[in-house]
Design an enzyme around this catalytic site. Sequence first.
Site, PDB file in Angstrom:
ATOM      1  N   LEU A 187       0.857  -1.176   0.000  1.00 23.19           N
ATOM      2  CA  LEU A 187       0.000   0.000   0.000  1.00 23.19           C
ATOM      3  C   LEU A 187       0.896   1.229   0.000  1.00 23.19           C
ATOM      4  O   LEU A 187       1.964   1.232   0.617  1.00 23.19           O
ATOM      5  CB  LEU A 187      -0.907   0.022   1.232  1.00 23.19           C
ATOM      6  CG  LEU A 187      -1.956  -1.084   1.368  1.00 23.19           C
ATOM      7  CD1 LEU A 187      -2.663  -0.974   2.716  1.00 23.19           C
ATOM      8  CD2 LEU A 187      -2.967  -1.018   0.235  1.00 23.19           C
ATOM      9  N   ASP A 188       0.462   2.280  -0.682  1.00 22.15           N
ATOM     10  CA  ASP A 188       1.209   3.530  -0.649  1.00 22.15           C
ATOM     11  C   ASP A 188       1.357   4.003   0.794  1.00 22.15           C
ATOM     12  O   ASP A 188       0.529   3.686   1.658  1.00 22.15           O
ATOM     13  CB  ASP A 188       0.498   4.608  -1.463  1.00 22.15           C
ATOM     14  CG  ASP A 188       0.452   4.290  -2.938  1.00 22.15           C
ATOM     15  OD1 ASP A 188       1.296   3.505  -3.409  1.00 22.15           O
ATOM     16  OD2 ASP A 188      -0.435   4.829  -3.634  1.00 22.15           O
ATOM     17  N   LYS A 189       2.386   4.777   1.042  1.00 14.05           N
ATOM     18  CA  LYS A 189       2.663   5.258   2.396  1.00 14.05           C
ATOM     19  C   LYS A 189       1.435   5.858   3.054  1.00 14.05           C
ATOM     20  O   LYS A 189       1.114   5.553   4.211  1.00 14.05           O
ATOM     21  CB  LYS A 189       3.784   6.302   2.351  1.00 14.05           C
ATOM     22  CG  LYS A 189       4.069   6.952   3.705  1.00 14.05           C
ATOM     23  CD  LYS A 189       5.121   8.049   3.587  1.00 14.05           C
ATOM     24  CE  LYS A 189       5.326   8.744   4.921  1.00 14.05           C
ATOM     25  NZ  LYS A 189       6.293   9.867   4.835  1.00 14.05           N
TER      26      LYS A 189
END
Length: 317
Positions: free
Chosen positions: A138-140
């Site tokens: 998942l993106d940050k």
Amino acid sequence: MSSDTTEITLILPEERAGERLDLVLAELVAELSRSRIQELLGAEEILVDERPARPSQRIQGGETVHLRLPPREPEHWRAEPIPLRIVHEDEEILVIDKPAGMLTHPGAGHPGGTLANAVLAHYPASKHLPRAGIVHRLDKDTSGLLVVAKTEHARQDLTEQLAERSMHREYLALVLGAMTGGGKVEAPIGRHPQDRLRMTVRDDGRPARTDYRLAERFPRHTLLRLRLATGRTHQIRVHMRHIGHPLVGDPVYGGRAVLPAGLDSEAMTLWRGFHRQALHAWRLELEHPGNGELCAWESPLPADMEALLTLLRRRAS
């Protein structure tokens, strides 16, 4: 680029025309397994005639292939006792609810404080698995559920489920604009030609599809439920921008902010203080790699997104 990164350039044999790229590469580059090749394809680290290769691509013979092999780093990542929100754990898998603001893996300038560092502390044996057993990311600043393999068998099984699209990942996203119905976005995604940190819709990109439906509608915003049919980098964020409904708070793809009407000073401060894409991986469904049973987990919206929705509901009432 890391000094430990290996780069390989080769010409595909003419006599192998018509065969699958991944099978040919597995024979030509002895140190690479098919699973490792699939990882590199998914990360766009394999280029054929300077374009990202597709997993099932058939070769014509004579193409130039460039492979970039980042180091297999889990054994070098440090374990850190970072608290984890564990939704489920057994001998094969670990399901984690990742908070916004946490990177999935260490990278340049971010050697610690990531989900992988926390997994290594929680389950030290994960140092023997590629990417510490983390099979998707998942993106940050995206919150929500992801699954981690605890064994090589589970890692391979989960990787296959991702490739075959039998693992279902559903998201909740707050987007700009009052949408009138659900639909799908089918648009290929690739690296932005001028900004390599961004993705964009482009004709020579990799196929990508996002299905969406309305969950809640407001005068200037819409809460969507989305399901990924593919798993490209920044896919939901890019696709929603592509159809003119970027995610609230998205610092890269969001465009000009649209505020709800009639905000008082307190509500304005709350809204303007939201500095991440309003995206949450709320549901994960997969076949358990140990017994084949269908399993599903859900995660409630985090407090910051819930606060935005509460504000919108009050303005709409």
